[in-house]
Scaffold this active site. Sequence first.
Site, PDB file in Angstrom:
ATOM      1  N   GLU A 210       0.947  -1.083  -0.135  1.00  0.00           N
ATOM      2  CA  GLU A 210       0.067  -0.122   0.024  1.00  0.00           C
ATOM      3  C   GLU A 210       0.842   1.091  -0.101  1.00  0.00           C
ATOM      4  O   GLU A 210       1.705   1.737   0.940  1.00  0.00           O
ATOM      5  CB  GLU A 210      -0.988  -0.071   1.119  1.00  0.00           C
ATOM      6  CG  GLU A 210      -1.867  -1.173   1.367  1.00  0.00           C
ATOM      7  CD  GLU A 210      -2.865  -0.934   0.251  1.00  0.00           C
ATOM      8  OE1 GLU A 210      -2.983  -0.047  -0.478  1.00  0.00           O
ATOM      9  OE2 GLU A 210      -3.766  -2.054  -0.034  1.00  0.00           O
TER      10      GLU A 210
ATOM     11  N   CYS B  72      -2.105   9.447   2.494  1.00  0.00           N
ATOM     12  CA  CYS B  72      -1.636   8.922   1.388  1.00  0.00           C
ATOM     13  C   CYS B  72      -2.510   9.382   0.149  1.00  0.00           C
ATOM     14  O   CYS B  72      -2.261   9.336  -1.078  1.00  0.00           O
ATOM     15  CB  CYS B  72      -1.634   7.274   1.471  1.00  0.00           C
ATOM     16  SG  CYS B  72      -3.007   6.655   1.736  1.00  0.00           S
TER      17      CYS B  72
END
Length: 473
Positions: free
Chosen positions: A219, A253
């Site tokens: 991720e 993010c």
Amino acid sequence: MSEAEAKQIERMKAVLEAQKAAFRTERHRPLDKRKADLDRIAGLCRTNADAIAEAISKDFGNRAREESVIAEIAFVIQDAEHTKKHLVKWAKTRKVGVPMTLMPGKAEIRREPKGVAGIVSPWNYPFQLAMAPLVAALGAGCRAMIKPSEYTPGTAELMKRLLADAFEEDHVAVITGGPAVGEAFTKLKFDHLFYTGSTQVGRLVAKAAAENLVPVTLELGGKSPAIVTPDYPQDAAAKSIAWGKLFNAGQTCVAPDYVLAPKGSERDLGEAIINVAAHQFPDASSDDAYTAIVSDRHYDRLNAMIEEARQGGAEILQPGHDAQAAQAARKIPPTVVLNPPADAAVMTEEIFGPVLPMVGYSELDAAIDFVGDRDHPLALYVYSTDKTQAQRVLDETMSGGAAVNINLLHLSVPDLPFGGVGASGQGAYHGEAGFLTFTHERSVFSTGKWHPSRLLAPPYGKMFETVAKRQMK
């Protein structure tokens, strides 16, 4: 490597062996036990909400409690409850059809836990990004070891204590330590390794895991664009983009990393965003609702990016603030960078802070090409009242996830897989996607005591030719 780090590395190796041994004795953890595991996760979140928010805030220097509650604690509770609710359905063995040429027989897909999962979590959401993968792993029936970031030591120690109170170490364990411990952690022979962090470190993690052929979920991140089309109301775009960019001071993010706006509107949209920011945070340097930058190193990096863009000719927009007070509090004021140089760090690196480049485009084709010429982002946002234009952006770009006329919140939809593509990551989790990440789908084909395939064994003859011709038709 220090003596303490060496001891920690030896300890985590022993923990891994203990978890592997425990998994071998209970390869198929009953669903009622898995549900109880998920209840324990939700319970420790509720019981210790204040302590968790306080630990995160202390690690950051200041983190808005509201942000920790909604994005960390409540998120994990909802994730655990959603997983528990759907666990029976997700874990169910799937029957599949069998071709006539292979009859009689039956085929099925068994969903079985992979074993022991390693979870490497980052500092920006230090609780959620450790616990959400743990929820998925426990739901799948796995055991897990977590290596939190050294940038948030208080949160790491709290998680270690809370999970030790809730689980035996051969079921769930937290391993703390610095980069040497983290590097050694990624080299362990897990049954699955789950990493959340930067693309640069993600490459190293993938290499380390490859030595043992450990499957990896990465991720990562990247530069997530927000494309605003000419028809979309500027005030509405400013409010949405400012909220997403400034949540956790941009240390997210999937925060908008840059904005593509119709040429000529950059300044107006930029000023609108700064006005929204000034309303939300009247004094960013002292407002507890405005989160600090996690470390001096990250703070200095962001300031250097702003200054480089300024030196390159970009105009910098910021609300009025006390610069000395902001520096003392390690806070970067909301910042818009108008048309920075293409090779500036704000346009080539993931920013991870409250700094937002604003780039003008002449037509939608140019905006789509701008995104397509770069690595696939983790998220993409398009703001348009024209459904055809919005659909065109989605059709002609690629990203891990996307949202229309909103940002960030796609990752909060439990049944939407969350993950990147290309340089922004591989694999996904949340909901059933998370369950499947830590699950091996085992194919099983079974027949009776005798099967017609026996007739196809050598020496080959007319029977083989007849069957082969039928299959070739």
